[in-house]
Design an enzyme around this catalytic site. Structure first.
Site, PDB file in Angstrom:
ATOM      1  N   SER A  36      -2.410  -6.170  -6.841  1.00 61.42           N
ATOM      2  CA  SER A  36      -2.451  -5.114  -6.052  1.00 61.42           C
ATOM      3  C   SER A  36      -2.677  -5.801  -4.615  1.00 61.42           C
ATOM      4  CB  SER A  36      -3.367  -4.175  -6.297  1.00 61.42           C
ATOM      5  OG  SER A  36      -4.889  -4.791  -6.044  1.00 61.42           O
ATOM      6  N   ASP A  37      -2.424  -5.001  -3.442  1.00 60.31           N
ATOM      7  CA  ASP A  37      -3.073  -5.165  -2.228  1.00 60.31           C
ATOM      8  C   ASP A  37      -4.600  -4.848  -2.307  1.00 60.31           C
ATOM      9  OD1 ASP A  37      -3.351  -6.092   0.401  1.00 60.31           O
ATOM     10  OD2 ASP A  37      -1.691  -4.969   1.072  1.00 60.31           O
ATOM     11  N   PHE A  38      -5.309  -5.328  -1.458  1.00 62.23           N
ATOM     12  CA  PHE A  38      -6.577  -5.185  -1.522  1.00 62.23           C
ATOM     13  C   PHE A  38      -7.529  -4.047  -1.598  1.00 62.23           C
ATOM     14  CE2 PHE A  38      -8.321  -9.871  -1.029  1.00 62.23           C
ATOM     15  CZ  PHE A  38      -7.471 -10.337  -1.851  1.00 62.23           C
TER      16      PHE A  38
ATOM     17  N   TYR B  88       0.902  -1.140   0.104  1.00 60.41           N
ATOM     18  CA  TYR B  88      -0.054  -0.131   0.070  1.00 60.41           C
ATOM     19  C   TYR B  88       0.845   1.276   0.137  1.00 60.41           C
ATOM     20  CZ  TYR B  88      -4.217  -2.559   1.379  1.00 60.41           C
ATOM     21  OH  TYR B  88      -5.286  -3.478   1.388  1.00 60.41           O
TER      22      TYR B  88
END
Length: 610
Positions: A251-253, A220
């Site tokens: 991607s991170d969530f 992030y």
């Protein structure tokens, strides 16, 4: 090529070659542009997905991305970790930091094999639980998800997990990169010199890329001014051009992708877990000329190629039945790992002999004191939470081992210090279980800046009441999502320290058992007790493991995967609310050595009975 030749090529089965690159290229050629764009995001629409996550719990079933039924593309089927498989009711192993204390890559590879089997048995094909961010500071809320502070040690343990997992499913390493302040993860920019970045903070990632990991998850935070999810230097220059990574980047969530065009042009391939930023903006970015179709095709082929390369697991079909999940073999492994991870910090003599191991014959009455002795405490309640069918608490494990030998095992939660002291006075030995829970440290899912929620697509009017009801269920029942964040103190709670002091004054044979993920400052009380054990967050079989060590059925072999300082003054700067921070090469044991100060317990420290 003639029209007839083009038609024949399009109809050629994709299985006519074993080469994943050729098969991926052929599949990509059969996709429309809209299908390609859809393939680069999670398949679940945003608001229905978020409502389920908030109201029912995180990752109850695999999150699917990029499935194309007409071409037989199953897509990415994601499960999180690293304590085990987060979908279903899976085996809960000790947290990664505990496994780091074993210093045993072969054992970690066995854990990975078990996790990979359980992932595939429950419909997943990607395990995103290989966390190798370094423990730069012990206050980091997600310290429990990595293996320690040393780049070489962390890299080798992570590589072992990848080897085991990838016999059965794809593995994903995270969070790339410099992600080690939890509360500031959405806003902080990490400034770090290029050589230090590569030689220290990226070294474990490079080791795991060399092991052949299938996927990388971008972090992030930003590094040197660019968000990790759209950081060309990280995702293309270093990861692909320098290291030769051939898998896909995700991607991170939800908040790991902020600008659709910038992300895909930088080298990010997949947005997870829902249709969100790409769904709203990628097609328009292509129409404007900000993203060309060749770039989209490259991302699509990476995703397809990696899935095809890992389509055939090493096991036989019968290895992936539902009976493999939390089976007796995996529970036995969880107990073995928990036992091997326990670190004996202090074992002073009482009446001429070390306080541990306890002899049941000379200790017919054992007092177990502390609020954590009788509750399941396997780690944070965020994205790494595993839902095992049961958890053996410290109290249950000790009773199961001692009561058949005629030892009375009494328990007091310590809420009333006078009652705890009275119990300690009447016991032959005392075990005090103290430390932290998900309330004290872990993933922080509650502190989300407004500029990120502004990225959400408009909420359909008909879902507003359902969304409100989901939050009500979460607040009323827990919902599987908790808020821990970074620790604000490296000491135990004041009431825990007071309890230790009071019990130590009442009984000479006191063993303090710490449940934690990182360093705990113990200077105010460690000299008051003859025994100190770090149990960590020990997984579903942790109570049995503690009993094995306390009774001497197994000798402690765990060693500290980080240094415990005597003072917080001997640690690098750490600000949970930072917007900018500089990372240097020195932290942990290396910083203590540089300062010329002794550790309370140095990196690699651990006693045994022999």
């Amino acid at each position: 090529m003639s029209d007839g030749e083009e038609s024949a090529a399009a109809d050629t089965p994709v299985a006519d070659t074993d080469d994943p690159d050729e098969r991926a290229a052929r599949l990509c050629a059969q996709l429309t542009l809209d299908e390609k764009i859809d393939l680069l995001s999670g398949d679940t629409p945003f608001w229905p997905g978020l409502i389920e996550m908030v109201g029912e719990g995180y990752n109850l079933a695999p999150y699917v991305a990029g499935a194309v039924e007409r071409l037989g593309i199953d897509g990415i089927r994601f499960t999180d970790g690293p304590r085990g498989v987060t979908v279903g009711h899976s085996t809960c192993f000790p947290v990664a930091m505990a496994r780091g204390a074993t210093f045993d890559p072969e054992l970690e590879e066995r854990v990975g094999d078990a996790i990979g089997r359980e992932a595939r048995a429950q419909g997943a094909n990607l395990f995103a639980g290989v966390c190798v961010n370094l423990l730069r500071h012990p206050a980091w809320g997600r310290a429990q998800e990595t293996y320690g502070e040393d780049p070489d040690h962390v890299g080798e343990m992570g590589a072992a997990l990848v080897r085991g997992v990838q016999r059965h499913v794809m593995a994903c390493v995270k969070h790339f990169a410099c992600n080690s302040i939890e509360d500031a993860r959405f806003r902080v920019d990490v400034e770090v010199d290029g050589d230090v970045l590569r030689e220290v903070y990226l070294a474990p990632f490079e080791r795991i890329v060399g092991e052949g990991v299938a996927a990388v998850m971008a972090a992030y935070n930003s590094v040197n001014g660019d968000w990790c999810g759209q950081n060309h230097e990280l995702l293309t220059t270093i990861l692909r051009d320098e290291w030769g990574f051939e898998g896909f980047v995700m991607s991170d969530f939800m908040f790991g992708l902020r600008d659709s065009a910038a992300a895909i042009n930088a080298g990010l391939d997949l947005e997870m877990p829902f249709a969100m930023i790409h769904d709203a903006h990628l097609a328009e970015a292509h129409r404007r000329g900000d993203v060309d179709e060749a770039t989209i095709d490259t991302a699509v082929r990476r995703l397809l190629r990696t899935q095809l390369a890992f389509a055939e697991p090493a096991g036989e079909p019968g290895d992936y039945g539902p009976e493999v999940v939390a089976c007796a073999e995996h529970r036995a492994l969880a107990r073995e790992v928990a036992t091997r991870s326990i670190v004996l910090l202090r074992n002073e003599p009482v009446d001429g002999a070390p306080v541990l191991p306890l002899d049941p014959e000379s200790s017919p009455r054992l007092a177990v004191i502390g609020r954590l002795a009788a509750i399941p405490n396997t780690g944070d309640h965020g994205s790494s939470a595993v839902r095992p069918p049961e958890v053996v608490t410290p109290l249950e494990g000790l009773r199961a081992a001692l009561e058949p030998h005629g030892v009375a095992v009494d328990h007091d939660d310590g809420a009333d210090p006078a009652a705890a002291v009275a119990m300690a006075y009447g016991a032959d030995a005392v075990i005090v279980v103290v430390g932290y829970t998900h309330d004290d440290e872990g993933e922080n899912v509650g502190d989300i800046p407004g500029e990120l929620t502004a990225l959400f697509p408009p909420m359909p009017d008909e879902l507003a009441s359902e969304f409100a009801a989901a939050f009500a269920r979460r607040d009323g029942e827990g919902g599987g999502i908790g808020q821990g964040g970074d620790r604000r103190s490296l000491r135990l709670r004041a009431d825990d320290e007071a309890l230790i002091e009071a019990v130590a004054a009442a009984n000479d044979r006191v063993v303090v058992v710490l449940m934690c993920a990182g360093a705990v400052l113990m200077q105010s009380w460690h000299h008051l007790v003859p025994g100190i054990v770090i149990l960590w967050y020990p997984g579903m079989e942790g109570g049995h493991a503690l009993a094995d060590i306390v009774l001497g059925n197994a000798a402690p072999t765990g060693r500290l995967p980080f240094a415990i300082p005597t003072s917080a003054d001997h640690l690098p700067p750490f600000d949970p609310q930072a917007t900018s921070i500089s990372y240097g090469p020195l932290f942990g044991q290396r910083l203590l050595d540089h300062l010329g100060v002794d550790a309370a317990y140095p990196f690699g420290f651990g006693l045994t009975y022999s």
